[in-house]
Design a protein around this motif. Sequence first.
Motif, PDB file in Angstrom:
ATOM      1  N   ASP A   1      69.460  42.412  31.904  1.00 40.19           N
ATOM      2  CA  ASP A   1      68.424  42.885  32.880  1.00 40.19           C
ATOM      3  C   ASP A   1      68.674  42.557  34.424  1.00 40.19           C
ATOM      4  O   ASP A   1      69.312  41.816  34.806  1.00 40.19           O
ATOM      5  CB  ASP A   1      66.895  42.377  32.379  1.00 40.19           C
ATOM      6  CG  ASP A   1      67.092  40.709  32.722  1.00 40.19           C
ATOM      7  OD1 ASP A   1      66.773  40.232  33.502  1.00 40.19           O
ATOM      8  OD2 ASP A   1      67.497  40.199  31.476  1.00 40.19           O
ATOM      9  N   ALA A   2      67.700  43.110  35.143  1.00 45.14           N
ATOM     10  CA  ALA A   2      68.080  42.878  36.580  1.00 45.14           C
ATOM     11  C   ALA A   2      67.740  41.643  37.148  1.00 45.14           C
ATOM     12  O   ALA A   2      68.869  41.189  37.830  1.00 45.14           O
ATOM     13  CB  ALA A   2      67.140  43.872  37.445  1.00 45.14           C
ATOM     14  N   GLY A   3      67.018  40.891  36.704  1.00 44.57           N
ATOM     15  CA  GLY A   3      66.655  39.502  37.070  1.00 44.57           C
ATOM     16  C   GLY A   3      67.838  38.547  36.671  1.00 44.57           C
ATOM     17  O   GLY A   3      68.475  37.747  37.443  1.00 44.57           O
ATOM     18  N   ASN A   4      68.590  38.841  35.234  1.00 43.61           N
ATOM     19  CA  ASN A   4      69.825  37.966  35.057  1.00 43.61           C
ATOM     20  C   ASN A   4      70.987  38.475  35.744  1.00 43.61           C
ATOM     21  O   ASN A   4      71.693  37.700  35.951  1.00 43.61           O
ATOM     22  CB  ASN A   4      69.963  38.189  33.302  1.00 43.61           C
ATOM     23  CG  ASN A   4      70.719  37.027  33.073  1.00 43.61           C
ATOM     24  OD1 ASN A   4      70.360  35.807  33.197  1.00 43.61           O
ATOM     25  ND2 ASN A   4      71.849  37.223  32.447  1.00 43.61           N
ATOM     26  N   ARG A   5      71.044  39.624  36.099  1.00 45.90           N
ATOM     27  CA  ARG A   5      72.089  40.150  36.724  1.00 45.90           C
ATOM     28  C   ARG A   5      72.202  39.533  38.226  1.00 45.90           C
ATOM     29  O   ARG A   5      73.075  39.085  38.855  1.00 45.90           O
ATOM     30  CB  ARG A   5      72.263  41.742  36.986  1.00 45.90           C
ATOM     31  CG  ARG A   5      72.521  42.431  35.975  1.00 45.90           C
ATOM     32  CD  ARG A   5      72.921  43.897  36.062  1.00 45.90           C
ATOM     33  NE  ARG A   5      71.960  44.570  36.915  1.00 45.90           N
ATOM     34  CZ  ARG A   5      70.963  45.277  36.567  1.00 45.90           C
ATOM     35  NH1 ARG A   5      70.517  45.423  35.394  1.00 45.90           N
ATOM     36  NH2 ARG A   5      70.096  46.044  37.459  1.00 45.90           N
ATOM     37  N   GLN A   6      71.042  39.278  38.849  1.00 48.32           N
ATOM     38  CA  GLN A   6      71.019  38.592  40.261  1.00 48.32           C
ATOM     39  C   GLN A   6      71.065  37.243  40.061  1.00 48.32           C
ATOM     40  O   GLN A   6      71.586  36.491  40.906  1.00 48.32           O
ATOM     41  CB  GLN A   6      69.467  38.770  40.596  1.00 48.32           C
ATOM     42  CG  GLN A   6      69.007  38.102  41.918  1.00 48.32           C
ATOM     43  CD  GLN A   6      70.063  38.682  43.141  1.00 48.32           C
ATOM     44  OE1 GLN A   6      70.171  39.889  43.381  1.00 48.32           O
ATOM     45  NE2 GLN A   6      70.112  37.879  44.119  1.00 48.32           N
ATOM     46  N   ALA A   7      70.687  36.477  39.034  1.00 46.57           N
ATOM     47  CA  ALA A   7      70.847  35.253  38.698  1.00 46.57           C
ATOM     48  C   ALA A   7      72.704  34.804  38.297  1.00 46.57           C
ATOM     49  O   ALA A   7      72.935  33.773  39.148  1.00 46.57           O
ATOM     50  CB  ALA A   7      70.128  34.596  37.434  1.00 46.57           C
TER      51      ALA A   7
ATOM     52  N   GLN B   1      74.762  36.761  39.619  1.00 50.58           N
ATOM     53  CA  GLN B   1      75.487  36.959  41.201  1.00 50.58           C
ATOM     54  C   GLN B   1      75.313  35.557  41.969  1.00 50.58           C
ATOM     55  O   GLN B   1      76.191  35.038  42.757  1.00 50.58           O
ATOM     56  CB  GLN B   1      74.939  37.982  41.783  1.00 50.58           C
ATOM     57  CG  GLN B   1      75.492  39.403  41.007  1.00 50.58           C
ATOM     58  CD  GLN B   1      74.638  40.667  41.734  1.00 50.58           C
ATOM     59  OE1 GLN B   1      73.530  40.201  42.317  1.00 50.58           O
ATOM     60  NE2 GLN B   1      75.135  41.887  41.382  1.00 50.58           N
ATOM     61  N   GLU B   2      74.063  35.126  41.919  1.00 50.46           N
ATOM     62  CA  GLU B   2      73.717  33.837  42.603  1.00 50.46           C
ATOM     63  C   GLU B   2      74.616  32.513  42.164  1.00 50.46           C
ATOM     64  O   GLU B   2      75.203  31.717  43.205  1.00 50.46           O
ATOM     65  CB  GLU B   2      72.233  33.650  42.695  1.00 50.46           C
ATOM     66  CG  GLU B   2      71.349  34.630  43.448  1.00 50.46           C
ATOM     67  CD  GLU B   2      70.172  34.431  43.171  1.00 50.46           C
ATOM     68  OE1 GLU B   2      69.581  33.575  42.565  1.00 50.46           O
ATOM     69  OE2 GLU B   2      69.137  35.123  43.711  1.00 50.46           O
TER      70      GLU B   2
ATOM     71  N   LEU C   1      79.604  39.353  33.896  1.00 46.03           N
ATOM     72  CA  LEU C   1      78.977  40.214  35.147  1.00 46.03           C
ATOM     73  C   LEU C   1      79.662  41.490  35.248  1.00 46.03           C
ATOM     74  O   LEU C   1      79.187  42.485  35.323  1.00 46.03           O
ATOM     75  CB  LEU C   1      79.010  39.404  36.408  1.00 46.03           C
ATOM     76  CG  LEU C   1      78.211  40.240  37.584  1.00 46.03           C
ATOM     77  CD1 LEU C   1      76.754  40.412  37.194  1.00 46.03           C
ATOM     78  CD2 LEU C   1      78.246  39.407  38.614  1.00 46.03           C
TER      79      LEU C   1
END
Length: 212
Positions: free
Chosen positions: A129-135, A137-138, A174
Amino acid sequence: MIKDDMTPYRFRVRFEDNGVERTHYTDDRRYFEQLIAAHGHLSGLHIDPLILTPEQQQRLDDIKSAGLTGHDAGVYVQHGTTEAEDTGYYDAAKIDAYHRSMIEPSVRCQRKMAEVAGVVINGVRYAGDAGNRQALQEAILAADDGGMTVFSAWKDSDNQYHVNHPVSAVKDALRKIGQRRSALIALEALYVAQVADGTADLASLDWTTEYD
Protein backbone atom coordinates in the motif's frame (compact mmCIF):
# COMPACT_ATOMS: atom_id res chain seq x y z
CA MET A 1 -23.93 17.95 -13.34
CA ILE A 2 -26.86 19.61 -15.16
CA LYS A 3 -30.39 20.02 -13.82
CA ASP A 4 -33.54 19.49 -15.86
CA ASP A 5 -33.84 23.26 -16.34
CA MET A 6 -30.48 23.15 -18.16
CA THR A 7 -28.52 24.98 -15.45
CA PRO A 8 -25.47 23.50 -13.67
CA TYR A 9 -25.58 22.38 -10.10
CA ARG A 10 -23.64 24.61 -7.70
CA PHE A 11 -21.30 22.00 -6.22
CA ARG A 12 -19.27 18.97 -7.19
CA VAL A 13 -19.11 16.45 -4.32
CA ARG A 14 -16.48 13.73 -4.08
CA PHE A 15 -16.08 11.05 -1.40
CA GLU A 16 -15.12 7.41 -0.96
CA ASP A 17 -17.66 4.65 -0.43
CA ASN A 18 -15.80 1.63 0.98
CA GLY A 19 -12.77 2.79 -1.00
CA VAL A 20 -14.66 3.46 -4.26
CA GLU A 21 -14.49 7.08 -5.41
CA ARG A 22 -17.94 8.63 -5.91
CA THR A 23 -18.80 11.93 -7.60
CA HIS A 24 -22.13 13.72 -7.28
CA TYR A 25 -23.47 17.15 -8.15
CA THR A 26 -25.82 19.12 -5.92
CA ASP A 27 -27.12 22.48 -4.75
CA ASP A 28 -27.41 21.16 -1.19
CA ARG A 29 -23.93 20.60 0.23
CA ARG A 30 -25.34 20.14 3.73
CA TYR A 31 -27.07 16.92 2.68
CA PHE A 32 -23.73 15.30 1.82
CA GLU A 33 -22.00 16.68 4.91
CA GLN A 34 -24.66 15.01 7.04
CA LEU A 35 -24.60 11.82 4.94
CA ILE A 36 -20.86 11.29 5.31
CA ALA A 37 -21.00 12.11 9.04
CA ALA A 38 -23.74 9.52 9.59
CA HIS A 39 -22.16 6.56 7.75
CA GLY A 40 -18.80 5.08 8.71
CA HIS A 41 -18.16 3.51 5.32
CA LEU A 42 -18.19 6.96 3.68
CA SER A 43 -15.09 9.16 3.99
CA GLY A 44 -12.85 11.74 2.33
CA LEU A 45 -15.51 14.33 1.58
CA HIS A 46 -14.54 17.13 -0.82
CA ILE A 47 -17.02 19.78 -1.92
CA ASP A 48 -15.99 22.29 -4.58
CA PRO A 49 -17.85 24.93 -6.58
CA LEU A 50 -18.80 23.52 -9.97
CA ILE A 51 -17.18 25.64 -12.68
CA LEU A 52 -17.67 24.55 -16.29
CA THR A 53 -14.73 24.70 -18.65
CA PRO A 54 -15.20 26.85 -21.78
CA GLU A 55 -15.74 23.66 -23.81
CA GLN A 56 -18.34 22.40 -21.36
CA GLN A 57 -20.13 25.75 -21.33
CA GLN A 58 -20.26 25.72 -25.12
CA ARG A 59 -21.75 22.23 -25.09
CA LEU A 60 -24.37 23.35 -22.60
CA ASP A 61 -25.23 26.36 -24.75
CA ASP A 62 -25.60 24.06 -27.77
CA ILE A 63 -28.19 21.81 -26.09
CA LYS A 64 -30.19 24.22 -23.93
CA SER A 65 -33.20 24.07 -26.25
CA ALA A 66 -32.82 20.43 -27.31
CA GLY A 67 -35.30 19.01 -24.79
CA LEU A 68 -32.80 16.69 -23.12
CA THR A 69 -33.14 15.31 -19.61
CA GLY A 70 -30.76 16.64 -17.00
CA HIS A 71 -28.94 13.29 -17.02
CA ASP A 72 -28.32 13.26 -20.77
CA ALA A 73 -27.40 16.95 -20.70
CA GLY A 74 -24.83 16.28 -17.98
CA VAL A 75 -23.33 13.35 -19.88
CA TYR A 76 -23.16 15.47 -23.03
CA VAL A 77 -21.53 18.43 -21.28
CA GLN A 78 -18.87 16.15 -19.80
CA HIS A 79 -18.28 13.65 -22.60
CA GLY A 80 -19.67 15.11 -25.82
CA THR A 81 -22.40 12.51 -26.18
CA THR A 82 -25.73 11.63 -24.64
CA GLU A 83 -26.35 8.19 -23.18
CA ALA A 84 -29.68 7.90 -25.01
CA GLU A 85 -29.25 7.09 -28.69
CA ASP A 86 -32.32 8.96 -29.99
CA THR A 87 -31.37 12.51 -28.99
CA GLY A 88 -29.44 13.64 -32.04
CA TYR A 89 -26.40 14.16 -29.82
CA TYR A 90 -25.32 10.54 -29.44
CA ASP A 91 -21.73 9.68 -30.40
CA ALA A 92 -20.92 5.96 -30.43
CA ALA A 93 -17.17 6.55 -30.12
CA LYS A 94 -17.48 8.91 -27.15
CA ILE A 95 -20.01 6.80 -25.29
CA ASP A 96 -17.31 4.17 -24.76
CA ALA A 97 -15.24 6.73 -22.84
CA TYR A 98 -18.27 7.55 -20.72
CA HIS A 99 -18.87 3.90 -19.88
CA ARG A 100 -15.21 3.47 -18.93
CA SER A 101 -15.39 6.50 -16.64
CA MET A 102 -18.32 4.90 -14.83
CA ILE A 103 -16.48 1.61 -14.32
CA GLU A 104 -13.02 2.97 -13.53
CA PRO A 105 -13.53 3.92 -9.83
CA SER A 106 -14.65 0.41 -8.88
CA VAL A 107 -11.84 -1.28 -10.81
CA ARG A 108 -9.28 1.16 -9.38
CA CYS A 109 -10.50 0.35 -5.87
CA GLN A 110 -9.97 -3.38 -6.50
CA ARG A 111 -6.48 -2.67 -7.85
CA LYS A 112 -5.54 -0.68 -4.75
CA MET A 113 -6.83 -3.47 -2.53
CA ALA A 114 -4.75 -5.98 -4.50
CA GLU A 115 -1.65 -3.79 -4.01
CA VAL A 116 -1.88 -4.14 -0.23
CA ALA A 117 -0.73 -7.79 -0.27
CA GLY A 118 2.70 -6.67 -1.47
CA VAL A 119 5.47 -9.25 -1.85
CA VAL A 120 7.02 -12.00 0.24
CA ILE A 121 10.80 -12.40 0.07
CA ASN A 122 12.55 -15.11 2.09
CA GLY A 123 9.48 -15.47 4.25
CA VAL A 124 9.22 -11.75 5.05
CA ARG A 125 6.16 -9.85 3.82
CA TYR A 126 6.37 -6.25 2.66
CA ALA A 127 2.95 -4.65 2.15
CA GLY A 128 2.41 -2.73 -1.07
CA ASP A 129 0.00 0.00 0.00
CA ALA A 130 0.99 3.63 -0.44
CA GLY A 131 1.80 4.17 3.22
CA ASN A 132 4.15 1.21 3.41
CA ARG A 133 5.85 2.11 0.13
CA GLN A 134 6.60 5.51 1.64
CA ALA A 135 7.88 3.90 4.85
CA LEU A 136 10.19 1.60 2.91
CA GLN A 137 11.59 4.53 0.93
CA GLU A 138 12.23 6.48 4.13
CA ALA A 139 13.95 3.50 5.76
CA ILE A 140 16.20 2.98 2.74
CA LEU A 141 17.09 6.68 2.62
CA ALA A 142 18.00 6.65 6.31
CA ALA A 143 20.10 3.53 5.85
CA ASP A 144 21.96 4.98 2.88
CA ASP A 145 22.57 8.26 4.69
CA GLY A 146 23.94 6.39 7.69
CA GLY A 147 26.00 3.89 5.71
CA MET A 148 24.02 1.00 7.17
CA THR A 149 23.99 -2.47 5.63
CA VAL A 150 21.48 -3.97 8.09
CA PHE A 151 18.57 -2.79 10.20
CA SER A 152 19.24 -3.92 13.76
CA ALA A 153 15.50 -4.59 14.18
CA TRP A 154 12.98 -4.80 11.36
CA LYS A 155 9.22 -5.14 11.80
CA ASP A 156 7.54 -6.71 8.78
CA SER A 157 3.99 -6.28 7.50
CA ASP A 158 2.80 -9.28 9.53
CA ASN A 159 4.12 -7.63 12.73
CA GLN A 160 7.03 -10.04 13.02
CA TYR A 161 10.46 -8.78 14.13
CA HIS A 162 13.75 -9.63 12.43
CA VAL A 163 17.23 -8.99 13.83
CA ASN A 164 19.96 -7.58 11.58
CA HIS A 165 17.69 -7.44 8.56
CA PRO A 166 19.64 -6.64 5.36
CA VAL A 167 19.07 -3.23 3.78
CA SER A 168 19.54 -4.94 0.42
CA ALA A 169 16.49 -7.11 1.13
CA VAL A 170 14.34 -4.04 1.74
CA LYS A 171 15.59 -2.44 -1.47
CA ASP A 172 14.80 -5.63 -3.37
CA ALA A 173 11.31 -5.70 -1.83
CA LEU A 174 10.58 -2.10 -2.79
CA ARG A 175 11.74 -2.79 -6.34
CA LYS A 176 9.50 -5.85 -6.62
CA ILE A 177 6.56 -3.99 -5.09
CA GLY A 178 6.98 -1.39 -7.84
CA GLN A 179 7.08 -4.09 -10.51
CA ARG A 180 3.98 -5.75 -9.09
CA ARG A 181 2.18 -2.42 -8.88
CA SER A 182 2.99 -1.68 -12.53
CA ALA A 183 1.56 -5.08 -13.49
CA LEU A 184 -1.60 -4.37 -11.47
CA ILE A 185 -2.04 -0.98 -13.14
CA ALA A 186 -1.77 -2.68 -16.52
CA LEU A 187 -4.49 -5.12 -15.44
CA GLU A 188 -6.60 -2.19 -14.25
CA ALA A 189 -6.50 -0.59 -17.70
CA LEU A 190 -7.38 -3.91 -19.32
CA TYR A 191 -10.25 -4.63 -16.93
CA VAL A 192 -11.78 -1.16 -17.21
CA ALA A 193 -12.10 -1.69 -20.97
CA GLN A 194 -13.37 -5.26 -20.62
CA VAL A 195 -15.97 -4.53 -17.94
CA ALA A 196 -17.17 -1.48 -19.86
CA ASP A 197 -17.75 -3.52 -23.04
CA GLY A 198 -19.27 -6.47 -21.17
CA THR A 199 -16.51 -9.02 -21.77
CA ALA A 200 -15.51 -9.21 -18.09
CA ASP A 201 -17.45 -9.32 -14.83
CA LEU A 202 -16.54 -6.69 -12.22
CA ALA A 203 -17.20 -9.19 -9.43
CA SER A 204 -14.75 -11.82 -10.69
CA LEU A 205 -11.61 -9.99 -11.82
CA ASP A 206 -8.33 -11.88 -11.30
CA TRP A 207 -5.53 -9.70 -9.89
CA THR A 208 -2.82 -12.37 -9.97
CA THR A 209 0.52 -11.18 -11.38
CA GLU A 210 3.86 -12.81 -12.12
CA TYR A 211 5.24 -11.11 -9.01
CA ASP A 212 2.91 -12.89 -6.55
